[in-house]
Design a protein around this motif. Structure first.
Motif, short mmCIF file in Angstrom:
data_model
loop_
_atom_site.label_atom_id
_atom_site.label_comp_id
_atom_site.label_asym_id
_atom_site.label_seq_id
_atom_site.Cartn_x
_atom_site.Cartn_y
_atom_site.Cartn_z
N PHE A 85 -64.61 71.46 8.98
CA PHE A 85 -63.38 71.23 8.23
C PHE A 85 -62.49 70.23 8.96
N PHE A 86 -62.36 70.38 10.27
CA PHE A 86 -61.48 69.51 11.05
C PHE A 86 -62.08 68.12 11.21
N ILE A 87 -63.40 68.03 11.26
CA ILE A 87 -64.04 66.71 11.34
C ILE A 87 -63.76 65.91 10.08
N VAL A 88 -63.88 66.57 8.93
CA VAL A 88 -63.55 65.90 7.66
C VAL A 88 -62.09 65.49 7.63
N TYR A 89 -61.22 66.36 8.11
CA TYR A 89 -59.78 66.09 8.15
C TYR A 89 -59.50 64.82 8.97
N LEU A 90 -60.16 64.69 10.11
CA LEU A 90 -59.93 63.53 10.96
C LEU A 90 -60.48 62.25 10.36
N LEU A 91 -61.66 62.36 9.73
CA LEU A 91 -62.27 61.16 9.18
C LEU A 91 -61.51 60.64 7.95
N LEU A 92 -61.05 61.57 7.10
CA LEU A 92 -60.31 61.18 5.89
C LEU A 92 -58.84 60.95 6.15
N LYS A 93 -58.34 61.50 7.28
CA LYS A 93 -56.94 61.39 7.66
C LYS A 93 -56.00 62.05 6.67
#
Length: 365
Positions: A85-93
């Motif tokens: 979840f946090f990886i997606v958050y960082l990539l999509l900003k």
């Protein structure tokens, strides 16, 4: 005023400069954070699952140390399961998972921090009792006792993590913690510092100072594998979490400072450091399986996939083994003293008999 929750990362809307910049807009920070978390997930999730399986399916006996390691692996494995979840958050900003998931995920992250450090603190205290007061170790070896203690720890952890739910919210596609006053910032991060850093770190430090001093004073100055393993777990956790707690202290200082250049500098420090330090903190949850692997690699050829279970069993019996060795040595020392006393008495009897014989011979003459 929008503030950062501190614990998880890259989600802070900040007004240190009076603007609306968010840390997820920092390209370098988000890229580094996403890379770290991806590696952490690939290594940490299967590693912790393997530890859990080893204890539940392969361990013949679940000692106190084994139960503590099992709970630590459950806490770390749960955190690893959340990292996508946090990886997606960082990539999509931007936060794509809704307000409820925002609260739940960051609540679970904070709970993992508290659970991990409290469990490690219990390990240290248990080793302290085993080394300094081995005759009292039976108080902790009851499985019912340790299960009750673990239940209390988890309840306290869940209660202490409630601020992550209270203050966390999604605004402008950013899952962030919002405080109405600087006092709330100070309260929240001071609570984290006290419960997640100061108290457990002091207890752990004092415990291992006492353990090392006692080991040096005893006749058995041998390196015990389980002591080294637990110490490695402690040092690894402290190493990866210390930068995060330092940033928390900086943010508390920022909240207490009056407006001016110092406050602005403090705001810049925690804003730019939060991403990296929080991602580094996640590494601690994948480091333990690596430590277990290197500590137990000597068992691999003989035990196969059960090598970790044998390692944990060995860690659980080291204290008892050391105690029995000490008892055996004490018994041998007492036997030697008894033999010496008996030998002295025998010598006295021999001298007395010899004197009597001499006197008898003279009288006969």
């Amino acid at each position: 005023m929008a503030q950062n929750n501190g614990y998880p990362f890259l989600n802070d809307s900040t007004s240190t400069s009076g603007g609306n910049e968010t840390i997820v807009q920092n390209q370098v920070a988000t890229s580094v954070g996403a890379l770290i978390l991806s590696l952490v997930f690939l290594l940490g999730f299967p590693g912790n699952v393997f530890v859990i399986w080893s204890i539940l399916a392969r361990a013949r006996k679940q000692s106190v140390t084994t139960l503590l390691i099992l709970n630590l692996a459950i806490a770390d494995g749960s955190l690893m399961a959340l990292t996508p979840f946090f990886i997606v958050y960082l990539l999509l900003k931007k936060w794509m998972f809704g307000n409820v998931m925002c609260k739940i995920l960051f609540y679970l992250c904070l709970a993992n921090m508290y659970a991990s450090i409290q469990l490690i603190m219990l390990m240290s205290v248990y080793r302290l009792v085993a080394v300094l007061w081995p005759q009292r170790i039976g108080i902790f070896t009851s499985q019912k006792t340790i299960l009750r203690l673990l239940a209390v720890v988890w309840v306290l952890v869940m209660v202490a993590s409630i601020p992550a739910v209270v203050f966390r919210d999604v605004r402008n596609t950013v899952c962030d913690s919002y405080h109405d006053t600087n006092g709330q910032v100070v309260l929240q991060y001071t609570l984290e510092l006290v419960l997640g850093c100061l108290i457990p770190y002091v207890v752990i430090l004092v415990s291992y100072i006492c353990i090392l001093r006692r080991i040096r004073q005893t006749k058995f100055q041998r390196r015990i594998r389980s002591e080294k393993l637990i110490l490695a777990i402690v040092l690894t956790f402290c190493l990866f979490w210390l930068p995060y707690h330092i940033v928390n202290m900086v943010q508390v200082t920022w909240a207490l400072c009056p407006d001016g250049p110092i406050r602005k500098m403090m705001g810049t420090i925690w804003q730019r450091s939060r991403a990296v330090t929080s991602s580094i903190a996640f590494i601690s949850s994948c480091a333990n399986p690596v430590l277990y692997f290197f500590a137990g690699k000597s068992y691999i050829r003989r035990e196969g996939l059960a090598f970790m279970a044998r390692l944990f069993e060995r860690a659980g019996i080291d204290s008892a083994t050391r105690k029995s060795q000490q008892n055996s040595q004490n018994s041998r020392d007492k036997d030697k003293e008894t033999d010496a006393v008996m030998l002295k008495d025998k010598d006295r009897d021999s001298v007395t008999n010899s004197s009597s014989n001499v006197k008898t011979a003279k009288n006969s003459k």
